[in-house]
Design a protein around this motif. Structure first.
Motif, PDB file in Angstrom:
ATOM      1  N   THR A 151       0.819  -1.217   0.000  1.00  0.00           N
ATOM      2  CA  THR A 151       0.000   0.000   0.000  1.00  0.00           C
ATOM      3  C   THR A 151       0.854   1.269   0.000  1.00  0.00           C
ATOM      4  O   THR A 151       0.501   2.267  -0.643  1.00  0.00           O
ATOM      5  N   ALA A 152       1.962   1.224   0.713  1.00  0.00           N
ATOM      6  CA  ALA A 152       2.759   2.445   0.928  1.00  0.00           C
ATOM      7  C   ALA A 152       3.116   3.173  -0.368  1.00  0.00           C
ATOM      8  O   ALA A 152       2.993   4.410  -0.426  1.00  0.00           O
TER       9      ALA A 152
ATOM     10  N   ALA B  56       4.266   9.785   1.435  1.00  0.00           N
ATOM     11  CA  ALA B  56       4.808   9.414   2.744  1.00  0.00           C
ATOM     12  C   ALA B  56       4.529  10.472   3.811  1.00  0.00           C
ATOM     13  O   ALA B  56       4.542  10.166   5.003  1.00  0.00           O
ATOM     14  N   ARG B  57       4.283  11.718   3.384  1.00  0.00           N
ATOM     15  CA  ARG B  57       3.970  12.761   4.361  1.00  0.00           C
ATOM     16  C   ARG B  57       2.530  13.248   4.207  1.00  0.00           C
ATOM     17  O   ARG B  57       2.170  14.326   4.669  1.00  0.00           O
TER      18      ARG B  57
ATOM     19  N   LEU C 189      -5.633  -2.626  13.566  1.00  0.00           N
ATOM     20  CA  LEU C 189      -4.504  -3.409  13.045  1.00  0.00           C
ATOM     21  C   LEU C 189      -3.949  -2.795  11.763  1.00  0.00           C
ATOM     22  O   LEU C 189      -2.729  -2.640  11.609  1.00  0.00           O
ATOM     23  N   HIS C 190      -4.852  -2.445  10.842  1.00  0.00           N
ATOM     24  CA  HIS C 190      -4.421  -1.957   9.539  1.00  0.00           C
ATOM     25  C   HIS C 190      -3.939  -0.508   9.612  1.00  0.00           C
ATOM     26  O   HIS C 190      -2.954  -0.139   8.987  1.00  0.00           O
ATOM     27  N   LEU C 191      -4.647   0.314  10.400  1.00  0.00           N
ATOM     28  CA  LEU C 191      -4.196   1.697  10.558  1.00  0.00           C
ATOM     29  C   LEU C 191      -2.800   1.722  11.184  1.00  0.00           C
ATOM     30  O   LEU C 191      -1.905   2.454  10.726  1.00  0.00           O
TER      31      LEU C 191
ATOM     32  N   LEU D 217       4.616   4.176   7.251  1.00  0.00           N
ATOM     33  CA  LEU D 217       4.807   5.574   6.826  1.00  0.00           C
ATOM     34  C   LEU D 217       4.689   6.476   8.054  1.00  0.00           C
ATOM     35  O   LEU D 217       3.665   7.130   8.256  1.00  0.00           O
ATOM     36  N   PRO D 218       5.728   6.516   8.863  1.00  0.00           N
ATOM     37  CA  PRO D 218       5.615   7.215  10.152  1.00  0.00           C
ATOM     38  C   PRO D 218       5.344   8.711  10.028  1.00  0.00           C
ATOM     39  O   PRO D 218       4.895   9.338  10.994  1.00  0.00           O
TER      40      PRO D 218
END
Lengths: 374, 374
Positions: free
Chosen positions: B102-103, B108-109, B121-123, B130-131
């Protein structure tokens, strides 16, 4: 058929919550946040009418009394749950923030394990309220919380397996040729209920090419002489799951069909024999997969070998490459290899297996040889 | 009874996804992340067999083609959904990380709106991958995404309302006294199906003191002469919800019972009359609540006045103090004030109302006067 089981008591739930809080502390968590669903049922016996936008959340902090945050409208239901006497309720009213009610129960910089199926809405609400707090899913942080079953749970799982087996023994004698998959599925559902299931979760009837799609349920296809038919069915008995698969054949199979069924049966046997305390979950997967690969069908075994079962029919531990979790006596999971030839047919054989002190014990025990049906 | 409706097409879903992507951009989001459930059904017509630990996620990014991340086992099902032709599928296999798949579809931001009922779980999986990304729930970030119904949706909601009304007209003539609530509830469910419901979601029968608990469903209590009985029922017709409540009385009511029923009826009428384009949702709540408070029963009206309805029976907009969202033509929601006297009885009257160009239009229209049943 499924025997009598005394309902779990508030003391049983108290013990489970203590066990869970201890496990949380052992894994370095400040506590557990448990959403409606199988985790909450397992810990408290409480199931709200539905998981909704209204927050219900069990806050389990080691050394503190368990607190259930609950919508005021549902507080009466929660009190009446079997685990209700073991809970302190903290209710909140429409129009106020349930996260503001929850925050004082938490350490603002704490790290919490949260139910996999908690709603993103609620997790985001807590993250906003306590921006320094951190969250890890149960699957990642405490995957084995419910994985090791105690004797009372094993007895229920065994009863569920026996009830599913009884349904299979009956359906083998049913007419297949000339009937729709959905009709056989309806028979299966009725049999599961007759033998003690309070809830039927799935009745897969995958005939001919439909059997090659492991996620096919049951459709309008009319079953024909010469079809291979995958039967995969289960539900809940006394709150615990059943899940078994047998693949039958309508009339005489071809040599190729026999061979493939034999390979899957040998793979299932190999997976079962790999079950012993201390073995990694992935060893069960590898043992089953190797048999299929060695027979030249590796590319047609397109899913993991198994999944845990308990108050749900899909939970950790997973028998899958990369899962290094060692097996522990009391764990229960499926061993269900399969071969799927696209556009042609599929074969899967599945038993629930529990880990004993010295190996594995099957909770399904109907014949695994290919049954010939009419 | 419920008429014929052409199924929504891939083009319909394409248009909805474009609308949603535009709304996301308008609200400053990099995109929408849509989990299995009502949002996904509304946008694509696709409902996986169940929401599970296996990630299924629609990624809607303004200006890009919609992508559905889907477990490989379920890709075939997704392709066959009505909206399938409008989707690019990106599948992943057991044992690999669906978040890694997915990423690359995300910035990413970026800041994304995510379905309320996406699994934690998914979130958490995406937050870990993607922190620097940020997430807001649909309820907080884009609450009105599905709130304004188009003509095709309004026609289905009207059909659902008419089907529920037909069920009420029949149940009024049923026998109440001497029967269990659960028996009357079963009758109601059968009537809802008979008049076109494909799914029955709730059949509340709250007799006597049970009516004072707004979340009571239907139990073993035997209904008696002299009981007030709250009937609140609904389900889905052509994929859209019904939800209506009438409170009936077994035999002659007392003067107090009549008075309270009259107050609730006047409150429901006042709530309905407050519906007009541009009015804030909370004005509907205030209008209904004022009538009950003025009559001296304010403390016994313990819930919000209403909730939106569409492909689910509980969704934004909510008619509640603090909700300043202005009403827009095409919005549909319940107006359902009630008075609940603990240990004695309850009264609630509920219609689904849609906002028109100049006011409101009821989608339920059975008599709101207290019916006397036998």
């Amino acid at each position: 058929m499924t025997g009598d089981f005394a309902p779990f008591t508030a003391d049983d739930y108290r013990a489970r919550m203590r066990h869970a809080a201890r496990a949380a502390a052992g894994a370095g968590f400040a506590g557990l946040l448990v959403a409606p669903g199988p985790d909450l049922v397992w810990l408290t016996g409480y199931a709200p009418p539905a998981a909704t936008e209204r927050l219900t959340l069990l806050v389990l902090v080691p050394g503190a009394d368990p607190v259930l945050v609950v919508p005021k409208l549902e507080a009466g239901d929660a009190e009446k749950a079997a685990g209700g006497p073991a809970l302190t309720l903290r209710d909140w009213t429409d129009g106020t923030s349930p996260y503001a009610v929850t925050a004082p129960l938490l350490d603002a910089r704490g790290r919490y394990a949260v139910s996999d199926d908690a709603w993103a809405l609620h997790l985001l609400g807590l993250q906003r309220e306590l921006p320094e707090s951190a969250y890890v899913s149960f699957s990642d942080g405490l995957p084995m919380l419910r994985a090791v079953k105690d004797d009372a749970e094993l007895a229920r799982l065994a009863a569920a397996g026996a009830a599913a087996d009884a349904a299979y023994e009956e359906i083998r004698n049913a007419r297949f040729a000339g009937r729709k998959e959905s009709d056989v599925a309806a028979d299966l559902a009725a049999l599961l209920r007759r033998f003690g299931h309070s809830q039927v979760d799935f009745t897969v009837v995958g005939s001919g090419p439909n059997g090659a799609n492991p996620h096919h349920e049951a459709g309008e296809r009319v079953i024909r002489e010469g079809d291979m038919v995958v039967l995969d069915f289960g539900g809940l008995v006394h709150g615990y799951g059943s899940d078994t698969t047998r693949t039958v054949h309508v009339g005489e199979p071809t040599a190729e069909e026999r061979e493939i069924h034999d390979v899957v049966r040998a793979a299932q046997e190999a997976g079962f024999r790999a079950v012993r305390p201390g073995a990694a979950c992935q060893e069960v997967d590898r043992a089953a997969r190797r048999v299929i690969a060695d027979a030249g069908y590796g590319e047609y075994f397109i899913h993991r070998t198994g999944h845990g079962i308990g108050t749900t029919t899909h939970e950790p531990p997973y028998m899958i490459e990369g899962e290094e979790q060692p097996l522990v006596p009391g764990m229960c999971f499926s061993v269900e290899p399969g071969i799927y030839l696209p556009g042609r047919f599929g074969v899967r054989i599945e038993d629930i297996v529990t880990v004993t002190g010295s190996g594995g014990r099957r909770l399904n025990d109907t014949a695994r040889e290919m049954a010939i049906v009419s």
